[in-house]
Design a protein around this motif. Structure first.
Motif, short mmCIF file in Angstrom:
data_model
loop_
_atom_site.label_atom_id
_atom_site.label_comp_id
_atom_site.label_asym_id
_atom_site.label_seq_id
_atom_site.Cartn_x
_atom_site.Cartn_y
_atom_site.Cartn_z
N TYR A 119 0.68 -1.18 -0.05
CA TYR A 119 -0.03 0.09 0.02
C TYR A 119 0.94 1.26 0.17
O TYR A 119 0.40 2.50 -0.11
N GLU A 120 2.24 1.25 0.29
CA GLU A 120 2.97 2.41 0.31
C GLU A 120 2.88 3.19 -0.85
O GLU A 120 2.77 4.61 -0.96
N PRO A 121 2.90 2.74 -2.06
CA PRO A 121 2.90 3.82 -3.42
C PRO A 121 1.30 4.15 -3.36
O PRO A 121 1.46 5.52 -3.88
N VAL A 122 0.38 3.79 -2.71
CA VAL A 122 -0.85 4.43 -2.92
C VAL A 122 -0.85 5.72 -1.81
O VAL A 122 -1.42 6.66 -2.31
N TYR A 123 -0.36 5.50 -1.00
CA TYR A 123 -0.25 6.63 0.21
C TYR A 123 0.49 7.60 -0.60
O TYR A 123 0.14 9.04 -0.34
N THR A 124 1.79 7.39 -1.08
CA THR A 124 2.52 8.40 -1.78
C THR A 124 2.06 9.21 -2.71
O THR A 124 2.16 10.29 -2.72
N LEU A 125 1.28 8.26 -3.77
CA LEU A 125 0.58 9.01 -4.70
C LEU A 125 -0.56 9.79 -4.39
O LEU A 125 -0.76 10.99 -4.90
N ALA A 126 -1.39 9.34 -3.54
CA ALA A 126 -2.51 10.22 -3.02
C ALA A 126 -1.98 11.57 -2.47
O ALA A 126 -2.66 12.41 -2.70
N ALA A 127 -0.96 11.51 -1.81
CA ALA A 127 -0.32 12.71 -0.97
C ALA A 127 0.14 13.58 -2.23
O ALA A 127 -0.10 14.89 -2.24
N ARG A 128 0.59 12.94 -3.42
CA ARG A 128 1.04 13.62 -4.31
C ARG A 128 -0.04 14.28 -5.09
O ARG A 128 0.02 15.70 -5.47
N TYR A 129 -0.90 13.56 -5.49
CA TYR A 129 -2.15 14.33 -6.22
C TYR A 129 -3.06 14.96 -5.32
O TYR A 129 -4.17 15.50 -5.98
N ARG A 130 -3.06 14.97 -4.12
CA ARG A 130 -3.76 15.69 -2.86
C ARG A 130 -5.09 15.04 -3.12
O ARG A 130 -6.10 15.87 -2.98
N LYS A 131 -5.44 13.68 -3.25
CA LYS A 131 -6.41 13.07 -2.96
C LYS A 131 -6.51 12.20 -2.15
O LYS A 131 -5.65 11.38 -1.82
#
Length: 274
Positions: A119-131
Motif C-alpha cells: 500500500y505504500e505507493p498508494v499513500y505516496t501517490l495520494a499525497a502527491r495528487y492531493r486526493k
C-alpha cells in the motif's frame, strides 16, 4: 439543502442480482434511476467507490453526477501478480484523471494490513495528487473477511506515519465506535463517512425505539469527538433507501451542522469543486 452522497456503489445494470438488491430497498439499479432519486432529495453529486478494475477507462460514469475512487478490492487481489506488479502505475493512471477523486482500500476483504508495503505507493501517490485514501473500516458484508485488518486502530498507525495523506474512515468504523472516534479526533488527516450504518428498509420511528442504546452510543461518540467538519454523509447505496437514510443521519447530526456534514465536508475532502 444540497447533499453529496460521499459513498455509493454502481453495479452493472445487466446483472439481475444487483437489480434485486436495489428493488429490495425501493430503488432500481441504474444511473438514470439514481439521477432522478438524487434530484428528488437534493443530492447533487455522488462519489462511487469503484469495484470494477484498475483501468481508468472502465470507470465511465456520468461526469455531471459522479466522481469515483478507484478500488483495490479482493477481486483484484485474487487475480494475482499481474494486477499488483504494476499497481503504482495503474493507480496513478486513475489519480491523474479529473473524474477520479481518490482511492478505496478494502483491507478486511484482502486480509492485508494497512501498513503492508503493497500500500505504500498508494499513500505516496495520494499525497502527491492531493486526493484521499478511503478505507473500509468495521463490519464486513462477508463472513470470510477478517475484522482485525479493518479495525480503526490500524488506520491510526498509517495516518500517523503518513501525515501528508488524507484518509477517510468509511462507515465510521462501526461497531468499533470508541476507537473510531479516538482515531478521527487524534489525527488531523483522518475524516470519516457515515455510510452503511443501516441496511435494508427501516421504519425510523420503530427503529429509534428498538435501537435506543446503539443510537445513543453513536450520538455520544460523534458529539464527544466534536469533529463535525470531518464527517461526511454517504449512503453505501444500494443497501439502503436513500430518503430513509437522509432522515436517519439527520437524527444523528445537530441541525446546525447539517450543511457541513451533508455537503461542504465531502466537497472539500474529495475536492469536487461544487
Amino acid at each position: 439543502m444540497k447533499i453529496i452522497d460521499a459513498h455509493l456503489h454502481l453495479f452493472p445494470e445487466n446483472e439481475p442480482q444487483f437489480e434485486e438488491m436495489a428493488q429490495s430497498v425501493g430503488h432500481h439499479n441504474s444511473a438514470a434511476h439514481l439521477r432522478q432519486a438524487y434530484r428528488d432529495l437534493g443530492i447533487v453529486h455522488g462519489v462511487v467507490m469503484g469495484n470494477r478494475s484498475l483501468r481508468a477507462a472502465d470507470h465511465d460514469y456520468p461526469a455531471d453526477l459522479f466522481h469515483y475512487c478507484v478500488g483495490l478490492d479482493s477481486a483484484l487481489f485474487r487475480q494475482g501478480g499481474s494486477t499488483t506488479a504494476h499497481l503504482a502505475e495503474r493507480i496513478e493512471e486513475n489519480l491523474a484523471s479529473p473524474a477520479c477523486c481518490g482511492v478505496k482500500l478494502y483491507p478486511g476483504y484482502n486480509k492485508t494490513w494497512l501498513w503492508d508495503p503493497l500500500y505504500e505507493p498508494v499513500y505516496t501517490l495520494a499525497a502527491r495528487y492531493r486526493k484521499p485514501v478511503a478505507i473500509h473500516m468495521g463490519l464486513t458484508a462477508s463472513a470470510s473477511a477478517h475484522l482485525k485488518y479493518c479495525h480503526p486502530l490500524t488506520l491510526d498507525e498509517v495516518a500517523a506515519d503518513h501525515p501528508d495523506t488524507q484518509f477517510v474512515m468509511c462507515h465510521f468504523g462501526n461497531p468499533f465506535l470508541e476507537s473510531a472516534a479516538a482515531v478521527v479526533e487524534k489525527n488531523p488527516n483522518v475524516a470519516a463517512d457515515l455510510s452503511g450504518l443501516l441496511e435494508g428498509r427501516v421504519d425510523l420511528s420503530r427503529y429509534q425505539q428498538e435501537q435506543t442504546g446503539w443510537l445513543s452510543l453513536l450520538r455520544t461518540w460523534l458529539t464527544a469527538m466534536d469533529r463535525w467538519e470531518d464527517l461526511l454523509f454517504g449512503t453505501d447505496w444500494p443497501i439502503v433507501n436513500l430518503a430513509e437514510y437522509v432522515d436517519f443521519i439527520r437524527l444523528l447530526v445537530p441541525e446546525a451542522r447539517w450543511e457541513q456534514v451533508f455537503f461542504h465536508n465531502a466537497n472539500r475532502v474529495y475536492q469536487l469543486g461544487l
